[in-house]
Design an enzyme around this catalytic site. Sequence first.
Site, PDB file in Angstrom:
ATOM      1  N   TYR A  43     -68.666  11.325 -14.499  1.00 22.07           N
ATOM      2  CA  TYR A  43     -67.570  10.738 -13.739  1.00 22.07           C
ATOM      3  C   TYR A  43     -67.041  11.770 -12.753  1.00 22.07           C
ATOM      4  O   TYR A  43     -67.805  12.397 -12.049  1.00 22.07           O
ATOM      5  CB  TYR A  43     -66.497  10.199 -14.697  1.00 22.07           C
ATOM      6  CG  TYR A  43     -65.671   9.099 -14.083  1.00 22.07           C
ATOM      7  CD1 TYR A  43     -66.265   7.947 -13.568  1.00 22.07           C
ATOM      8  CD2 TYR A  43     -64.291   9.218 -13.988  1.00 22.07           C
ATOM      9  CE1 TYR A  43     -65.528   6.953 -12.980  1.00 22.07           C
ATOM     10  CE2 TYR A  43     -63.526   8.215 -13.409  1.00 22.07           C
ATOM     11  CZ  TYR A  43     -64.157   7.089 -12.901  1.00 22.07           C
ATOM     12  OH  TYR A  43     -63.404   6.104 -12.318  1.00 22.07           O
ATOM     13  N   LYS A  98     -82.656 -14.200 -23.760  1.00 24.77           N
ATOM     14  CA  LYS A  98     -83.475 -13.916 -22.596  1.00 24.77           C
ATOM     15  C   LYS A  98     -83.384 -12.434 -22.234  1.00 24.77           C
ATOM     16  O   LYS A  98     -84.386 -11.790 -21.918  1.00 24.77           O
ATOM     17  CB  LYS A  98     -82.988 -14.762 -21.418  1.00 24.77           C
ATOM     18  CG  LYS A  98     -84.005 -14.968 -20.331  1.00 24.77           C
ATOM     19  CD  LYS A  98     -84.973 -16.073 -20.727  1.00 24.77           C
ATOM     20  CE  LYS A  98     -85.860 -16.454 -19.584  1.00 24.77           C
ATOM     21  NZ  LYS A  98     -86.596 -17.704 -19.851  1.00 24.77           N
TER      22      LYS A  98
END
Length: 464
Positions: A43, A98
């Site tokens: 970050y 999926k």
Amino acid sequence: MSQPKQKITDQEALDYHQFPSPGKFNIVPTKAMNNQRDLSLAYSPGVAVPCLEIQKHPERAYDYTNKANMVAVVSNGTAVLGLGDLGALAGKPVMEGKSVLFNKFAGVQSIDLCVDAYDPEVLVNCVRYLGPSFGGINLEDIKGPDCFYVEEKLKGLMDIPIFHDDQHGTAIICLAGLINAVEMSRKSFSDLKVVVNGAGAAGVACLKLIVSYGAKKENCIMVDTKGVIYKGRTDGMNKWKEELAVETSKRTLQEAVDGSDVFIGVSVKGALTKEMLSKMNKDPIIFAMANPDPEILPEDAAAVRPDAIVATGRSDYPNQINNVLCFPYIFRGALDVRATQINEQMKMAAAKALAKLAREPVPEEVLQAYGKKSMSFGKEYIIPTPFDPRLISIVSTAVARTAIETGVARKTITDWAAYDRELRGRVGNNAAAAIAPPQEMNIQVAQMTQKAKEEVKREGYAKL
């Protein structure tokens, strides 16, 4: 004809989805996060560096983010499996599944996005702005004809692959199986008389791809709940059905099936009766793909027509028309060359590759997975099995090559042998596949000094 295996119970299915934790996947970090240095890299301030690089060179997003290997599975839940309009929330287990299959079979990272948007225009406007985060969009379980509009619109608005698997995945596997079934029955593709029962997303796509391969449109009849789709019909028509309408005096499914060579069902349980089947031509080809129960059971078909070649959408019978045979690998190939779309040539390449693979000797690990002593090209093996480890190499390579040849790839692969090794390395190790680095990173890591490699290994920075 092989008999079906024991079914799973409802409670087994519910327990599978609930325990040991609800759902089918978690999102996990791919970089170390153990100390202040890690935090600074992940970050602030370190993250500003790739941000500025991407601002100057947008294509570097594929190098510095997970865009290169991330697909969104998008649905509004209006056509969930064979269950109908369940809504976005109730369709979420399918979309999670999926995403898991993308990961398991091809190392493609995926997340499900279930959207409460019944208006197709609203759904388009939701999805069109997601391009920066994903390398591709897999549309799923959207009712027809909305699905056609949504896909067409998004393909014109976005510069990443948009693929409605209910249409094209089904069509690709169907064509692959049909190519081999036609060879087995010693028929000519151009002479086939084809009946497609069901004019939704899958039916339309199947028929269009079959015609594209070589069947004559005038010999192909599509049937919906109102009967044969013929030239001049006005009831229940739309532009997609109109494109497939033919000149014929036949008006019912029974009339259409009489004297046909191929029946492709993407409709409802029991739609094809024994009486209808008995009137088909010699060596009939039956693809009864309704889920969970086919248009005719294979054992019932065999009782009337032992000369029939039968495929279904179920895993408990031979010749399963299973979309997992293609969609993970189509996206794998498309992502690896940073394709802007999945075009018709790429779909056809996948179908031909699958058909060819079914004619090859079956590996020992596949036999073990299915508890069989032998499997070979024939009436009960016209389509490869989902656990064939060669699928990722054969199909992904065919798709990637075709993307490059047809000019929709933004990256070129020159060392195909190395690409093949990379693809094969993803098979059989789900954890490794889930975090497998892109080809460029493989090369970069290989060029590091041994000391740098040890540091990377120790700190975990190479886990992409």
